[in-house]
Design an enzyme around this catalytic site. Structure first.
Site, PDB file in Angstrom:
ATOM      1  N   ARG A  59       5.754  -4.035 -34.055  1.00  0.00           N
ATOM      2  CA  ARG A  59       6.115  -3.761 -35.647  1.00  0.00           C
ATOM      3  C   ARG A  59       5.792  -4.037 -36.700  1.00  0.00           C
ATOM      4  O   ARG A  59       6.150  -3.613 -37.767  1.00  0.00           O
ATOM      5  CB  ARG A  59       7.843  -4.456 -34.952  1.00  0.00           C
ATOM      6  CG  ARG A  59       8.174  -4.037 -34.418  1.00  0.00           C
ATOM      7  CD  ARG A  59       9.939  -4.809 -33.766  1.00  0.00           C
ATOM      8  NE  ARG A  59       9.658  -6.564 -33.386  1.00  0.00           N
ATOM      9  CZ  ARG A  59       9.046  -6.486 -31.771  1.00  0.00           C
ATOM     10  NH1 ARG A  59       9.466  -5.293 -30.650  1.00  0.00           N
ATOM     11  NH2 ARG A  59       8.816  -7.753 -31.278  1.00  0.00           N
ATOM     12  N   GLU A  96       3.933 -18.601 -24.210  1.00  0.00           N
ATOM     13  CA  GLU A  96       5.092 -19.526 -23.241  1.00  0.00           C
ATOM     14  C   GLU A  96       4.794 -19.168 -21.929  1.00  0.00           C
ATOM     15  O   GLU A  96       4.837 -20.235 -20.690  1.00  0.00           O
ATOM     16  CB  GLU A  96       6.033 -19.202 -24.232  1.00  0.00           C
ATOM     17  CG  GLU A  96       7.003 -17.781 -24.094  1.00  0.00           C
ATOM     18  CD  GLU A  96       8.317 -17.655 -24.222  1.00  0.00           C
ATOM     19  OE1 GLU A  96       9.638 -18.372 -23.773  1.00  0.00           O
ATOM     20  OE2 GLU A  96       8.365 -17.049 -25.167  1.00  0.00           O
TER      21      GLU A  96
END
Length: 176
Positions: A59, A96
């Site tokens: 994005r 993560e």
């Protein structure tokens, strides 16, 4: 009067339960919202020399291209591994749930060029840090980093500021 945050949709439990996904596609699809975001992202740099705008996948390409156009400068993408043809530099970073690699063309930035790094969301700062490390290896002078959204609970802003980066944010959301 609406602000940038008002154009961003929140989708609960995406992509996993407990995550509040901040969807900027609703901002991008509204001409007033999109213009407002681009104008506000440009504002801190009025009168500042910028040679290239660098967008982080994916994005960051949307805002980065629009900002580069407004500044009449070049745009450089930093992409996920395997997406760029030609010779690239690579930088691994932690997610993560694992690791990933970002790449930039080895000739995309000339040493000493002043660059602005752009993305939609700052969470842990891992992607931005990888991009910054790539740019530093090419000799870029990073003027600033600019994001639409910050998730302060995840610490990305502090991470980038600890690297000596200027960090500009349009809005914040609590939580993950």
């Amino acid at each position: 009067m609406k602000n940038v945050r008002d154009y961003i949709r929140t989708i609960p439990d995406f992509p996993h339960e407990g995550i509040m996904f901040r969807d900027v596609t609703t901002l991008f699809s509204d001409p007033r919202g999109f213009r407002m975001a681009i104008d506000q992202m440009l504002h801190p740099y009025a009168g500042t020399r910028i040679d290239k705008v660098v967008g982080l996948e994916a994005r960051g390409f949307i805002m980065g291209g629009a900002i580069a156009h407004q500044l009449s400068v070049g745009f450089v993408p930093i992409r996920k591994k395997g997406k760029l043809p030609g010779k690239t530099l690579q930088q691994d970073y932690k997610l993560e749930y694992g690791e990933a690699t970002m790449e930039i063309h080895d000739d995309a930035i000339q040493a000493g060029e002043k660059v602005l790094v752009v993305d939609d969301l700052l969470a842990t700062g891992g992607t931005a840090e990888a991009g910054i490390k790539l740019l530093e290896r090419l000799g870029a002078e990073i003027i600033s980093t600019s994001f639409i959204i910050d998730l302060p609970a995840l610490g990305g802003r502090k991470r980038l500021e600890a690297m000596g980066m200027d960090v500009q944010i349009l809005c914040e959301f609590d939580g993950l």
